[in-house]
Design a protein around this motif. Structure first.
Motif, PDB file in Angstrom:
ATOM      1  N   ILE A 121      -1.324 -12.646 -12.774  1.00 42.04           N
ATOM      2  CA  ILE A 121      -1.182 -10.943 -12.493  1.00 42.04           C
ATOM      3  C   ILE A 121      -2.223 -10.753 -11.606  1.00 42.04           C
ATOM      4  CG2 ILE A 121      -0.935  -8.471 -13.407  1.00 42.04           C
ATOM      5  CD1 ILE A 121       0.883  -9.850 -14.998  1.00 42.04           C
ATOM      6  N   ARG A 122      -1.801 -10.450 -10.269  1.00 40.56           N
ATOM      7  CA  ARG A 122      -2.900 -10.458  -9.265  1.00 40.56           C
ATOM      8  C   ARG A 122      -2.966  -8.858  -8.795  1.00 40.56           C
ATOM      9  NH1 ARG A 122      -0.843 -12.572  -2.835  1.00 40.56           N
ATOM     10  NH2 ARG A 122      -2.382 -11.276  -2.161  1.00 40.56           N
ATOM     11  N   GLU A 123      -4.060  -8.473  -8.626  1.00 38.01           N
ATOM     12  CA  GLU A 123      -4.318  -6.996  -8.234  1.00 38.01           C
ATOM     13  C   GLU A 123      -3.956  -7.099  -6.746  1.00 38.01           C
ATOM     14  OE1 GLU A 123      -5.354  -3.610  -6.671  1.00 38.01           O
ATOM     15  OE2 GLU A 123      -6.324  -5.335  -5.879  1.00 38.01           O
TER      16      GLU A 123
ATOM     17  N   LYS B   5       0.811  -1.240   0.034  1.00 40.34           N
ATOM     18  CA  LYS B   5      -0.033  -0.066  -0.084  1.00 40.34           C
ATOM     19  C   LYS B   5       0.908   1.521  -0.055  1.00 40.34           C
ATOM     20  CE  LYS B   5      -3.810   1.899   2.781  1.00 40.34           C
ATOM     21  NZ  LYS B   5      -4.286   1.868   4.049  1.00 40.34           N
ATOM     22  N   ASP B   6       1.868   1.257   0.867  1.00 46.75           N
ATOM     23  CA  ASP B   6       2.785   2.497   0.973  1.00 46.75           C
ATOM     24  C   ASP B   6       3.482   2.953  -0.223  1.00 46.75           C
ATOM     25  OD1 ASP B   6       2.060   2.590   3.502  1.00 46.75           O
ATOM     26  OD2 ASP B   6       3.910   2.215   4.771  1.00 46.75           O
ATOM     27  N   LEU B   7       3.871   1.816  -1.215  1.00 43.55           N
ATOM     28  CA  LEU B   7       4.662   1.818  -2.283  1.00 43.55           C
ATOM     29  C   LEU B   7       3.917   1.812  -3.505  1.00 43.55           C
ATOM     30  CD1 LEU B   7       7.301  -0.238  -1.194  1.00 43.55           C
ATOM     31  CD2 LEU B   7       7.449   2.227  -1.347  1.00 43.55           C
ATOM     32  N   ASN B   8       2.456   1.646  -3.289  1.00 39.60           N
ATOM     33  CA  ASN B   8       1.449   1.734  -4.509  1.00 39.60           C
ATOM     34  C   ASN B   8       1.838   0.516  -5.522  1.00 39.60           C
ATOM     35  OD1 ASN B   8      -0.863   2.717  -5.516  1.00 39.60           O
ATOM     36  ND2 ASN B   8       0.284   4.297  -6.708  1.00 39.60           N
ATOM     37  N   LEU B   9       2.330  -0.547  -4.998  1.00 38.30           N
ATOM     38  CA  LEU B   9       2.672  -1.790  -5.878  1.00 38.30           C
ATOM     39  C   LEU B   9       1.339  -2.664  -6.260  1.00 38.30           C
ATOM     40  CD1 LEU B   9       5.654  -3.121  -3.368  1.00 38.30           C
ATOM     41  CD2 LEU B   9       5.755  -1.858  -5.727  1.00 38.30           C
ATOM     42  N   TYR B  10       0.711  -2.010  -7.196  1.00 35.94           N
ATOM     43  CA  TYR B  10      -0.569  -2.602  -7.242  1.00 35.94           C
ATOM     44  C   TYR B  10      -0.662  -3.917  -8.194  1.00 35.94           C
ATOM     45  CZ  TYR B  10       0.250  -0.318 -11.978  1.00 35.94           C
ATOM     46  OH  TYR B  10       0.837   0.298 -13.104  1.00 35.94           O
ATOM     47  N   ALA B  11       0.509  -4.379  -8.673  1.00 38.11           N
ATOM     48  CA  ALA B  11       0.455  -5.611  -9.536  1.00 38.11           C
ATOM     49  C   ALA B  11       1.382  -6.499  -9.017  1.00 38.11           C
ATOM     50  CB  ALA B  11       0.664  -5.166 -11.116  1.00 38.11           C
ATOM     51  N   CYS B  12       0.668  -7.921  -8.751  1.00 30.38           N
ATOM     52  CA  CYS B  12       1.788  -8.775  -8.478  1.00 30.38           C
ATOM     53  C   CYS B  12       1.939  -9.832  -9.358  1.00 30.38           C
ATOM     54  CB  CYS B  12       1.125  -9.623  -6.998  1.00 30.38           C
ATOM     55  SG  CYS B  12       2.337 -10.791  -6.372  1.00 30.38           S
TER      56      CYS B  12
END
Ligand code: NAI
Length: 365
Positions: free
Chosen positions: A119-121, A87-94
């Protein structure tokens, strides 16, 4: 060229596997200066916080991190440090590639045909931590509200709630990421996975967003699948799938299912990506029963390191490392217990010895 990369050793088996990754990356000749930042239980002890400010600051500065797993208590206790970091780094795609390496024991008839990517949200859905505990006290405002708003929502006071927010913006963003990923890696087909027949107002948003974005990519075939069907399809015909994009919870679950197809969590790598930062880590957790026992398979962190080396434009080193890991697995001699075939000669090796075998192989390639 020299690179500065944040290193989070993590909890449980984390420090053991990350040591292996560090040594193997050094063996490729790539000059990486590691900015070591504890997070999780070790940071709680040394710095008094599970996710110290310095961790986020370091990744913001270096833009890339290699991370070991972090513990999250089950059912109660603090919220996930992993979720907070994303969340803190806005890592929106796994991004979780699922590829088979010959030599690994699996239950699948033709594992070499498997080559898919999940590709996981990574920021919405059931992981936002909006939860309400069951509580039979004097007041039940949420239950009363639902009773008024929703026909038939006659819920007992001993009911707990986890809220599932899925936004159009978040869904379009990860769907676009998936299509761009497919284009960049020459993939021809994307399957969007959800349960929009039942969760019409959350998964429905995801499904419509994926459909909308697919119109911008006519060169890539697009299909929609319900998650229950997809589980069965993946077990029966995993070779038919290339890129799967899905909301957070399904991505979490299907990642483990796919890891199971190719030999288990010990071999499944991953990356958390945003527009500015990238954090590379195995799919697996802290494997507490193996912590400190030199038992964990280092393959997942090594393959995560391969992804990281590609990301920092060190593709030649990435390829050497991947080839070395593949060669050690194929030989089946210096491998951890989870990879040891019952009829293979010799005893399984430990985490560090398998790392040593990979280093030797890098030298000889
Ligand atoms: P886990 O992934 O730690 O273990 C599940 C199973 O896989 C266990 O049987 C374990 O022995 C095996 N396994 C995992 N990694 C392995 C490796 N490198 N080599 C050989 N076998 C391996 O999942 P579990 O037990 O559900 O979670 C343990 C802790 O890890 C929890 O606190 C959880 O929240 C945390 N976790 C952290 C993650 C992260 O930091 N990204 C991801 C998943 C879980």
């Amino acid at each position: 060229m020299s690179h500065i990369v944040t290193m989070i050793p993590g909890d449980g088996v984390g420090p053991e596997i990350i040591e292996v990754a560090k040594a193997c990356i050094a063996e490729t000749g790539v000059d990486v200066q590691w900015d070591v930042q504890p997070a999780g239980m070790s940071a709680q002890q040394s710095r008094g916080a599970l996710l110290p400010r310095q961790v986020i600051d370091s990744i913001r500065e270096n833009r890339v991190a290699l991370k070991g797993p972090l513990e999250t208590p089950i059912g109660s206790g603090y919220r996930s440090v992993n979720v907070q970091l994303r969340k803190d780094l806005n890592l929106y795609a796994c991004v979780r590639p699922c590829r088979y390496y010959p030599g690994i024991q699996t239950r699948i008839a033709d594992p070499e045909a498997i080559d898919l990517v999940i590709i996981r949200e990574n920021m919405e859905d059931m992981y936002t931590g909006i939860e309400f505990m069951e509580e039979c006290g004097a007041e039940t405002p949420l239950i009363d509200f639902l009773k008024q708003q929703q026909q038939g929502a006659d819920l007992e006071c001993d009911t707990g709630f986890s809220i599932k927010p899925i936004s159009r913006r978040g869904s379009e963003r990860v769907a676009r990421f998936a299509f761009e990923y497919a284009r960049a890696y020459g993939r021809k087909r994307i399957s969007a996975v959800d349960k929009a027949n039942i969760m019409k107002y959350s998964d429905g948003v995801f499904m419509r967003a994926a459909e909308k974005i697919s119109a911008d990519y006519p060169d890539i075939e697009f299909e929609h699948k319900l998650v229950d069907n997809m589980c069965m399809q993946l077990v029966q015909k995993p070779e038919q799938y290339e890129v799967l994009v899905m909301p957070n919870l399904y991505g979490d679950i299907l990642s483990d299912l796919c890891a199971g197809l190719i030999g288990g969590l010990g071999v499944a790598p991953g990356a958390n990506m945003g527009d500015s930062y990238a954090v590379f880590e195995p799919v697996h957790g802290t494997a507490p029963k193996y912590a400190g026992a030199d038992r964990a398979n280092p393959t997942a962190i090594l393959l995560s390191s391969v992804l990281m080396l590609h990301h920092i434009n060190e593709s030649a080193a990435a390829q050497r490392l991947e080839k070395a890991v593949a060669a050690v697995i194929k030989e089946g001699i210096h491998v951890t217990r989870d990879l040891k075939s019952p009829d293979a000669a010799g005893q399984p090796t430990g985490t560090q010895a398998m790392g040593g075998a990979v280093r030797d192989k890098i030298q000889s390639l």
